[in-house]
Design a protein around this motif. Structure first.
Motif, PDB file in Angstrom:
ATOM      1  N   PRO A  87       0.808  -1.221   0.000  1.00 21.83           N
ATOM      2  CA  PRO A  87       0.000   0.000   0.000  1.00 21.83           C
ATOM      3  C   PRO A  87       0.845   1.276   0.000  1.00 21.83           C
ATOM      4  O   PRO A  87       2.029   1.268   0.329  1.00 21.83           O
ATOM      5  N   ASP A  88       0.202   2.378  -0.365  1.00 14.79           N
ATOM      6  CA  ASP A  88       0.691   3.678   0.043  1.00 14.79           C
ATOM      7  C   ASP A  88       0.341   3.839   1.515  1.00 14.79           C
ATOM      8  O   ASP A  88      -0.706   3.346   1.978  1.00 14.79           O
ATOM      9  N   LEU A  89       1.189   4.542   2.262  1.00 16.21           N
ATOM     10  CA  LEU A  89       0.996   4.702   3.693  1.00 16.21           C
ATOM     11  C   LEU A  89       0.717   6.166   3.998  1.00 16.21           C
ATOM     12  O   LEU A  89       1.557   7.033   3.754  1.00 16.21           O
ATOM     13  N   VAL A  90      -0.464   6.433   4.531  1.00 12.84           N
ATOM     14  CA  VAL A  90      -0.846   7.781   4.960  1.00 12.84           C
ATOM     15  C   VAL A  90      -0.768   7.812   6.483  1.00 12.84           C
ATOM     16  O   VAL A  90      -1.553   7.158   7.165  1.00 12.84           O
ATOM     17  N   TRP A  91       0.204   8.564   6.990  1.00  9.55           N
ATOM     18  CA  TRP A  91       0.493   8.598   8.431  1.00  9.55           C
ATOM     19  C   TRP A  91       0.038   9.960   8.962  1.00  9.55           C
ATOM     20  O   TRP A  91       0.688  10.971   8.743  1.00  9.55           O
ATOM     21  N   ILE A  92      -1.093   9.971   9.665  1.00  3.50           N
ATOM     22  CA  ILE A  92      -1.690  11.213  10.157  1.00  3.50           C
ATOM     23  C   ILE A  92      -1.388  11.328  11.645  1.00  3.50           C
ATOM     24  O   ILE A  92      -1.864  10.517  12.446  1.00  3.50           O
ATOM     25  N   ASP A  93      -0.608  12.333  12.026  1.00  4.92           N
ATOM     26  CA  ASP A  93      -0.053  12.353  13.381  1.00  4.92           C
ATOM     27  C   ASP A  93       0.432  13.764  13.704  1.00  4.92           C
ATOM     28  O   ASP A  93       0.950  14.465  12.826  1.00  4.92           O
ATOM     29  N   ALA A  94       0.295  14.162  14.961  1.00  6.51           N
ATOM     30  CA  ALA A  94       0.858  15.442  15.388  1.00  6.51           C
ATOM     31  C   ALA A  94       2.375  15.400  15.443  1.00  6.51           C
ATOM     32  O   ALA A  94       3.035  16.440  15.402  1.00  6.51           O
ATOM     33  N   HIS A  95       2.930  14.193  15.545  1.00  2.16           N
ATOM     34  CA  HIS A  95       4.376  14.014  15.667  1.00  2.16           C
ATOM     35  C   HIS A  95       4.918  13.331  14.410  1.00  2.16           C
ATOM     36  O   HIS A  95       4.177  12.661  13.683  1.00  2.16           O
ATOM     37  N   GLY A  96       6.214  13.484  14.190  1.00  2.00           N
ATOM     38  CA  GLY A  96       6.813  12.900  12.996  1.00  2.00           C
ATOM     39  C   GLY A  96       6.992  11.402  13.080  1.00  2.00           C
ATOM     40  O   GLY A  96       6.973  10.705  12.064  1.00  2.00           O
ATOM     41  N   ASP A  97       7.190  10.878  14.297  1.00  2.14           N
ATOM     42  CA  ASP A  97       7.455   9.442  14.501  1.00  2.14           C
ATOM     43  C   ASP A  97       8.605   8.958  13.633  1.00  2.14           C
ATOM     44  O   ASP A  97       8.649   7.794  13.243  1.00  2.14           O
ATOM     45  N   PHE A  98       9.547   9.867  13.325  1.00  9.08           N
ATOM     46  CA  PHE A  98      10.633   9.568  12.404  1.00  9.08           C
ATOM     47  C   PHE A  98      11.990   9.617  13.103  1.00  9.08           C
ATOM     48  O   PHE A  98      13.028   9.724  12.464  1.00  9.08           O
ATOM     49  N   ASN A  99      11.972   9.544  14.427  1.00  9.66           N
ATOM     50  CA  ASN A  99      13.223   9.525  15.174  1.00  9.66           C
ATOM     51  C   ASN A  99      13.897   8.160  15.069  1.00  9.66           C
ATOM     52  O   ASN A  99      13.261   7.137  14.794  1.00  9.66           O
ATOM     53  N   THR A 100      15.180   8.162  15.326  1.00  9.17           N
ATOM     54  CA  THR A 100      15.979   6.956  15.513  1.00  9.17           C
ATOM     55  C   THR A 100      16.756   7.144  16.805  1.00  9.17           C
ATOM     56  O   THR A 100      16.766   8.243  17.379  1.00  9.17           O
ATOM     57  N   PRO A 101      17.416   6.106  17.314  1.00 11.64           N
ATOM     58  CA  PRO A 101      18.221   6.299  18.524  1.00 11.64           C
ATOM     59  C   PRO A 101      19.274   7.406  18.369  1.00 11.64           C
ATOM     60  O   PRO A 101      19.674   8.026  19.358  1.00 11.64           O
ATOM     61  N   GLU A 102      19.682   7.679  17.141  1.00 11.69           N
ATOM     62  CA  GLU A 102      20.698   8.721  16.917  1.00 11.69           C
ATOM     63  C   GLU A 102      20.116  10.127  16.960  1.00 11.69           C
ATOM     64  O   GLU A 102      20.831  11.094  17.227  1.00 11.69           O
ATOM     65  N   PRO A 105      15.982  12.776  21.384  1.00 12.42           N
ATOM     66  CA  PRO A 105      16.454  13.254  22.686  1.00 12.42           C
ATOM     67  C   PRO A 105      15.991  12.368  23.841  1.00 12.42           C
ATOM     68  O   PRO A 105      16.671  12.253  24.852  1.00 12.42           O
ATOM     69  N   SER A 106      14.827  11.736  23.685  1.00 11.54           N
ATOM     70  CA  SER A 106      14.238  10.957  24.772  1.00 11.54           C
ATOM     71  C   SER A 106      14.466   9.459  24.647  1.00 11.54           C
ATOM     72  O   SER A 106      14.261   8.725  25.614  1.00 11.54           O
ATOM     73  N   GLN A 107      14.827   8.989  23.448  1.00  9.44           N
ATOM     74  CA  GLN A 107      14.931   7.558  23.146  1.00  9.44           C
ATOM     75  C   GLN A 107      13.579   6.839  23.256  1.00  9.44           C
ATOM     76  O   GLN A 107      13.515   5.629  23.426  1.00  9.44           O
ATOM     77  N   PHE A 108      12.504   7.586  23.146  1.00 12.22           N
ATOM     78  CA  PHE A 108      11.160   7.030  23.248  1.00 12.22           C
ATOM     79  C   PHE A 108      10.832   6.208  22.004  1.00 12.22           C
ATOM     80  O   PHE A 108      10.832   6.723  20.882  1.00 12.22           O
ATOM     81  N   LEU A 109      10.537   4.935  22.220  1.00 13.07           N
ATOM     82  CA  LEU A 109      10.280   4.027  21.109  1.00 13.07           C
ATOM     83  C   LEU A 109       9.062   4.453  20.292  1.00 13.07           C
ATOM     84  O   LEU A 109       9.011   4.253  19.074  1.00 13.07           O
ATOM     85  N   GLY A 110       8.090   5.067  20.957  1.00 13.93           N
ATOM     86  CA  GLY A 110       6.881   5.503  20.266  1.00 13.93           C
ATOM     87  C   GLY A 110       7.107   6.639  19.297  1.00 13.93           C
ATOM     88  O   GLY A 110       6.210   6.969  18.515  1.00 13.93           O
ATOM     89  N   GLY A 111       8.292   7.247  19.324  1.00 13.79           N
ATOM     90  CA  GLY A 111       8.626   8.286  18.358  1.00 13.79           C
ATOM     91  C   GLY A 111       9.382   7.776  17.158  1.00 13.79           C
ATOM     92  O   GLY A 111       9.915   8.573  16.377  1.00 13.79           O
TER      93      GLY A 111
END
Length: 251
Positions: A87-102, A105-111
């Motif tokens: 599929p195409d993926l439509v990600w609707i979110d207030a946050h980017g959720d595009f962080n990595t451990p690098e 800042p928080s290391q929050f897995l949900g981000g």
């Protein structure tokens, strides 16, 4: 096509039983309990979602998954891929959720789940459920406004398309679509009961209208919903608002 619902009433290892009320009474309940955000335990939790999505699709129905965190969107995508749908993926979110451990800042897995879906970050979460990387070009990030500096740089360097919610009506789709809807995209003035509220977003009425328009135009083959924090929703105001939005998305 008929919808079949699965509810995972958890925020990772923490129970979120209020989420059950968002789904119809006959919804399946993903009752796996975990105590840690570890690879083996999350794989068990997410494995049930992926299998449900696969089974639902091969039987000709549409899966709707409700959970307390955005990482639960990954097994929805994995289940679609297992059923032979890219599929195409439509990600609707207030946050980017595009962080990595690098970058986080928080290391929050949900981000990190959108980064994981595109082959970045802690890939163990996807590997254990058979997730295949989705190309950046097939990802649309909608409504994100609370983004960490390193995450913003990563998005800028990617080929993920970022748009505001009001621009979604201009996008045309020519194939199957998976939608992940994190309800915190709604401005907290209308729906405040979120663990990570992000002011400055679209009002509930605008979100509901945009989701209804998307549902009418696109071939939505699977829907993932990340809900609110039940413990913060003492008057159920946010629950009612999210229910309106999800009803618009599911048609």
């Amino acid at each position: 096509m008929p919808d079949r619902w699965i509810v995972t009433p958890r925020f990772f290892e923490q129970p979120e039983p209020a989420l059950i009320g968002l789904a119809p009474a006959d919804a399946a309940i993903n009752s796996v309990e975990i105590t840690h955000r570890s690879p083996p335990e999350l794989a068990i939790l997410h494995g049930g979602i992926a299998q449900f999505v696969y089974d639902t699709l091969v039987e000709g129905d549409r899966p709707v998954s409700v959970a307390g965190d955005c990482c639960a969107a990954l097994p929805v995508l994995a289940g679609m891929q297992r059923a032979g749908i890219a599929p195409d993926l439509v990600w609707i979110d207030a946050h980017g959720d595009f962080n990595t451990p690098e970058t986080s800042p928080s290391q929050f897995l949900g981000g990190m789940p959108l980064a994981i879906a595109t082959g970045r970050g802690p890939l163990w979460m996807g590997i254990r459920i058979g997730l295949e990387t989705i190309p950046d070009e097939r990802v649309l990030l909608v409504g994100a406004r609370d983004i960490d500096p390193g995450e913003a740089e990563a998005l800028e360097a990617s080929r993920v398309t970022r748009i505001a919610l009001e621009e979604l009506a201009e996008i045309e789709f020519d194939g199957p679509v998976m939608v992940h809807f994190d309800a915190d995209v709604i401005d907290p003035a209308d729906c405040p009961a979120f663990a990570y509220p992000a002011p400055g977003g679209p009002p509930l009425a605008a979100v509901t209208a945009a989701l209804a328009d998307l549902a009418a135009r696109a071939e939505l083959r699977a829907i993932s919903v990340s809900g609110w924090s039940g413990g913060l929703d003492r008057d159920r105001h946010t629950a009612r608002g999210v229910a309106r939005a999800v009803a618009a998305l599911t048609g």
